[in-house]
Design a protein around this motif. Structure first.
Motif, mmCIF file in Angstrom:
data_model
loop_
_atom_site.group_PDB
_atom_site.id
_atom_site.type_symbol
_atom_site.label_atom_id
_atom_site.label_comp_id
_atom_site.label_asym_id
_atom_site.label_seq_id
_atom_site.Cartn_x
_atom_site.Cartn_y
_atom_site.Cartn_z
ATOM 1 N N PHE A 196 0.830 -1.210 0.000
ATOM 2 C CA PHE A 196 0.000 0.000 0.000
ATOM 3 C C PHE A 196 0.865 1.261 0.000
ATOM 4 O O PHE A 196 0.590 2.221 -0.712
ATOM 5 C CB PHE A 196 -0.935 0.007 1.213
ATOM 6 C CG PHE A 196 -1.888 -1.149 1.218
ATOM 7 C CD1 PHE A 196 -2.864 -1.258 0.235
ATOM 8 C CD2 PHE A 196 -1.809 -2.150 2.175
ATOM 9 C CE1 PHE A 196 -3.748 -2.328 0.216
ATOM 10 C CE2 PHE A 196 -2.683 -3.222 2.161
ATOM 11 C CZ PHE A 196 -3.647 -3.309 1.180
ATOM 12 N N GLU A 197 1.931 1.211 0.796
ATOM 13 C CA GLU A 197 2.810 2.383 0.937
ATOM 14 C C GLU A 197 3.452 2.759 -0.398
ATOM 15 O O GLU A 197 3.400 3.909 -0.829
ATOM 16 C CB GLU A 197 3.892 2.042 1.972
ATOM 17 C CG GLU A 197 4.787 3.209 2.335
ATOM 18 C CD GLU A 197 5.934 2.754 3.233
ATOM 19 O OE1 GLU A 197 5.666 2.117 4.265
ATOM 20 O OE2 GLU A 197 7.090 3.029 2.879
ATOM 21 N N VAL A 198 4.042 1.750 -1.034
ATOM 22 C CA VAL A 198 4.802 2.018 -2.261
ATOM 23 C C VAL A 198 3.898 2.432 -3.410
ATOM 24 O O VAL A 198 4.225 3.338 -4.177
ATOM 25 C CB VAL A 198 5.634 0.776 -2.643
ATOM 26 C CG1 VAL A 198 6.110 0.858 -4.075
ATOM 27 C CG2 VAL A 198 6.821 0.660 -1.712
ATOM 28 N N LEU A 199 2.726 1.791 -3.518
ATOM 29 C CA LEU A 199 1.868 2.149 -4.641
ATOM 30 C C LEU A 199 1.194 3.496 -4.444
ATOM 31 O O LEU A 199 0.837 4.161 -5.421
ATOM 32 C CB LEU A 199 0.869 1.033 -4.923
ATOM 33 C CG LEU A 199 1.552 -0.085 -5.709
ATOM 34 C CD1 LEU A 199 0.806 -1.386 -5.610
ATOM 35 C CD2 LEU A 199 1.730 0.317 -7.167
ATOM 36 N N SER A 200 1.054 3.912 -3.190
ATOM 37 C CA SER A 200 0.475 5.237 -2.944
ATOM 38 C C SER A 200 1.348 6.347 -3.519
ATOM 39 O O SER A 200 0.852 7.411 -3.879
ATOM 40 C CB SER A 200 0.289 5.467 -1.441
ATOM 41 O OG SER A 200 -0.638 4.539 -0.931
ATOM 42 N N ILE A 201 2.660 6.076 -3.626
ATOM 43 C CA ILE A 201 3.583 7.096 -4.159
ATOM 44 C C ILE A 201 3.197 7.480 -5.582
ATOM 45 O O ILE A 201 3.155 8.652 -5.930
ATOM 46 C CB ILE A 201 5.042 6.576 -4.154
ATOM 47 C CG1 ILE A 201 5.475 6.241 -2.731
ATOM 48 C CG2 ILE A 201 5.999 7.589 -4.782
ATOM 49 C CD1 ILE A 201 6.788 5.484 -2.664
ATOM 50 N N THR A 202 2.891 6.462 -6.391
ATOM 51 C CA THR A 202 2.592 6.752 -7.788
ATOM 52 C C THR A 202 1.093 6.763 -8.106
ATOM 53 O O THR A 202 0.670 7.408 -9.047
ATOM 54 C CB THR A 202 3.281 5.732 -8.722
ATOM 55 O OG1 THR A 202 3.029 4.416 -8.208
ATOM 56 C CG2 THR A 202 4.771 5.964 -8.778
ATOM 57 N N GLU A 203 0.291 6.030 -7.312
ATOM 58 C CA GLU A 203 -1.144 5.914 -7.649
ATOM 59 C C GLU A 203 -2.009 6.904 -6.873
ATOM 60 O O GLU A 203 -3.223 6.887 -6.996
ATOM 61 C CB GLU A 203 -1.642 4.486 -7.400
ATOM 62 C CG GLU A 203 -0.840 3.383 -8.083
ATOM 63 C CD GLU A 203 -0.807 3.521 -9.601
ATOM 64 O OE1 GLU A 203 -1.851 3.787 -10.194
ATOM 65 O OE2 GLU A 203 0.299 3.401 -10.182
ATOM 66 N N GLY A 204 -1.383 7.736 -6.048
ATOM 67 C CA GLY A 204 -2.162 8.742 -5.325
ATOM 68 C C GLY A 204 -2.474 8.324 -3.906
ATOM 69 O O GLY A 204 -2.446 7.147 -3.569
ATOM 70 N N LYS A 205 -2.793 9.328 -3.082
ATOM 71 C CA LYS A 205 -2.937 9.044 -1.649
ATOM 72 C C LYS A 205 -4.213 8.263 -1.305
ATOM 73 O O LYS A 205 -4.318 7.703 -0.222
ATOM 74 C CB LYS A 205 -2.846 10.341 -0.846
ATOM 75 C CG LYS A 205 -3.850 11.376 -1.274
ATOM 76 C CD LYS A 205 -3.673 12.707 -0.570
ATOM 77 C CE LYS A 205 -4.605 13.703 -1.255
ATOM 78 N NZ LYS A 205 -4.677 15.001 -0.775
ATOM 79 N N ASP A 206 -5.199 8.241 -2.231
ATOM 80 C CA ASP A 206 -6.410 7.458 -1.961
ATOM 81 C C ASP A 206 -6.210 5.978 -2.251
ATOM 82 O O ASP A 206 -7.103 5.166 -1.991
ATOM 83 C CB ASP A 206 -7.583 7.960 -2.821
ATOM 84 C CG ASP A 206 -8.047 9.326 -2.369
ATOM 85 O OD1 ASP A 206 -7.740 9.691 -1.214
ATOM 86 O OD2 ASP A 206 -8.700 10.019 -3.162
ATOM 87 N N PHE A 207 -5.038 5.631 -2.802
ATOM 88 C CA PHE A 207 -4.828 4.246 -3.225
ATOM 89 C C PHE A 207 -5.103 3.246 -2.122
ATOM 90 O O PHE A 207 -5.800 2.249 -2.329
ATOM 91 C CB PHE A 207 -3.401 4.051 -3.764
ATOM 92 C CG PHE A 207 -3.106 2.608 -4.092
ATOM 93 C CD1 PHE A 207 -3.561 2.057 -5.275
ATOM 94 C CD2 PHE A 207 -2.427 1.791 -3.194
ATOM 95 C CE1 PHE A 207 -3.328 0.720 -5.574
ATOM 96 C CE2 PHE A 207 -2.192 0.454 -3.487
ATOM 97 C CZ PHE A 207 -2.652 -0.078 -4.674
ATOM 98 N N GLU A 208 -4.558 3.500 -0.940
ATOM 99 C CA GLU A 208 -4.681 2.511 0.143
ATOM 100 C C GLU A 208 -6.154 2.231 0.488
ATOM 101 O O GLU A 208 -6.569 1.080 0.590
ATOM 102 C CB GLU A 208 -3.907 2.965 1.387
ATOM 103 C CG GLU A 208 -3.969 1.928 2.500
ATOM 104 C CD GLU A 208 -2.908 2.146 3.577
ATOM 105 O OE1 GLU A 208 -2.017 2.984 3.401
ATOM 106 O OE2 GLU A 208 -2.983 1.439 4.597
#
Lengths: 262, 262
Positions: A196-208
Motif C-alpha cells: 500500500f505504501e509504495v503504490l500510494s507514491i505513484t497511484e495517489g494518496k487514496d490508493f490505500e
C-alpha cells in the motif's frame, strides 16, 4: 407531473427524495413487496396506491428499480401499461435490454421509442453519481435535471447505457483482481503494508483506501462477481468475431481469479 | 565525503545535481561510455577522473547506475574495489540482487554488509519520488537525506528493495493490461471517449490522463514489457510452491496481453 416506481429499494428511495424536494408527485405500491421495502416506502412520504397496475396507469414517467432478474418480467407486465415514458434503471446486460426493447417493438413503435434504458454510475447516494440514458426519446427525460437528478444522455441507441455499465464493470472488476493478486503476492513476501505504501507514491494518496476496499469486497462477493464475469464473457464472445476471442485475456483471468478465492 | 558514480545517465545526473547543491564531492568517469553520457557528465559539473577504478577507490559511497544487464558485472568489477558503501540503484530482480550479495559474501562479511540495494519508486525527476534501501548497513545511507535525497530504509534483508520494485511492477503493468483491454473493448463498441468519461466518475479526475499514458506506453514497449513479465513469472514460479502457481492468473494474462499487441 407524476413519476411512479415499480420496486422501492435504495435507488427509488434516494431518487424520490430529490423529486419530492422539487414538488414532483411520486407514487408506488407496496403490494406483495418485502417488509423492508414496505417500511422504506411508508417512511418516504410518497403516495402509495393499491397495485403496480395503478402506478403504471397513472404515471407520466414509470421507473423500474427492481433487480436484474425481475427486470424483463416487470417490463412486460407493467412497462407495457404506461402511456408515458418507461425507464429501466436495473443493472441489466445489453442483451436483456434488447429483449425488453424487442418486446415493446412487437407492440408498437411508440412503446419502443418511449422505452429508455438508464445506468447509474457511482453510488446512488454519492454526489458525483450520474445516470446515463439511452433510447430514442431519452432527451425527454432531461427535464429530470430540473428536479435534482444528474442526467446524461449517451445516444438514441437503446443498448448504449447498458454497454457503459458493462465497460465500467469490466475495468473495475479486473482492477479488483489485479489488486488482490498483487497484494497476496506482497503478503507472501511479508510486504503487505509496503504494498500500500509504495503504490500510494505513484497511484495517489487514496490508493490505500480504495485498494483495501476492493480486496475486502471480494470476501463475500467473489462468487457473485465470478458469475458476473462469466455473463460478460459469454455476451462478448457472442458478439465478437472468433479472431477477437484472444482479446479478452484480462477478463478471463479475472473470472478465474474470482473462482479461486476461498 | 566523496560520492562516486559508475555510469552517468539520467538517474546519476539528477542525484548528483542535488548532491552538488549540498556541497558533496561527486565524481565519475566517462572512459568508454556513450557520447550522450559523456555530454551529460561534462555538463554536470562533477569531477571526472580517468577510470572507474579510480572512482571506486576514492569514493566513500559508490553508486552503480548502469543498466539491469550490466549490474552484476559492474558489481564484480568495481563494487569490490571500494572501501566504503556500494549502492546498486539498477532495476534488477531479487535473484540478481542475491547473486551480487553472494559474490560479496564470498569475499568477506564487510563487503556484503556494505552492499546496499536501492530501488527508485516514481520518476527520478519527480517530487514524490522515494529511494527505498535494503541491506545490513542501509541505515548508514540515511545521511543522504541531509543532501536532498528522499530515502527510506525497508529492512536489513538485502532483497527487500528489489521485492518492492517487483511488486510495484506487477501491479502497475497488470493495470496497464486491464486498461488497454477494457479500452479496446470500448472502442469496438464506438465508446472510446465514454470509457474515459465514465471511469473518471469513480476513479478520479486524473483517470483519463493516467489511462491514456498507460495505453500509449504500450505502443513501443510491449515487447520489453512482455519480457519483464516473463522474468517476473519465472522468478515467482521458482520461489512459490507448486500449489501457488494458480495464483499468478493476472500476471500470466498480462504477459499474454503484451505478447498479442501488434
Amino acid at each position: 407531473m407524476k413519476i411512479g416506481f415499480i420496486g422501492f429499494g435504495e435507488v427509488a428511495s434516494t431518487i424520490s427524495k430529490k423529486l419530492l424536494d422539487n414538488n414532483v408527485n411520486v407514487l408506488s405500491s407496496i403490494n406483495g413487496r418485502s417488509d423492508k421495502t414496505k417500511k422504506l416506502a411508508k417512511n418516504s412520504g410518497i403516495d402509495l396506491v393499491n397495485s403496480f397496475e395503478d402506478v403504471a396507469l397513472s404515471s407520466d414517467i414509470l421507473i423500474s428499480t427492481v433487480s436484474p432478474f425481475e427486470a424483463l418480467e416487470i417490463s412486460k407486465k407493467y412497462g407495457v401499461l404506461t402511456n408515458g415514458i418507461f425507464l429501466d434503471l436495473n443493472n441489466i446486460s445489453p442483451k436483456t435490454t434488447l429483449e425488453i426493447f424487442d418486446f415493446f417493438k412487437g407492440i408498437n413503435e411508440t412503446k419502443s421509442s418511449n422505452f429508455i434504458k438508464g445506468s447509474i454510475i457511482g453510488k446512488i447516494s454519492s454526489k458525483n453519481q450520474i445516470i446515463y440514458l439511452s433510447g430514442e426519446n431519452s432527451n425527454d427525460l432531461l427535464l429530470l435535471k430540473d428536479y435534482g437528478l444528474n442526467i446524461k444522455v449517451i445516444g438514441s441507441n437503446i443498448t448504449d447505457a447498458s454497454y457503459i455499465k458493462m465497460i465500467r464493470s469490466i475495468y473495475s472488476k479486473s482492477l479488483t483482481a489485479v489488486t488482490y493478486e498483487a497484494f497476496k503476492i506482497s503478503e507472501s513476501f511479508n510486504m503487505g503494508d509496503e504494498f500500500f505504501e509504495v503504490l500510494s507514491i505513484t497511484e495517489g494518496k487514496d490508493f490505500e483506501i480504495q485498494a483495501k476496499s476492493r480486496i475486502k469486497s471480494l470476501k463475500n462477493s467473489h462468487e457473485r462477481k465470478y458469475e458476473e464475469m462469466s455473463e460478460i464473457l459469454k455476451f462478448l464472445e457472442n458478439i465478437q468475431s472468433s479472431n477477437d476471442f484472444k482479446d479478452n485475456n484480462m477478463i478471463k483471468a479475472t473470472q478465474n481469479k474470482f473462482k479461486e478465492i476461498k
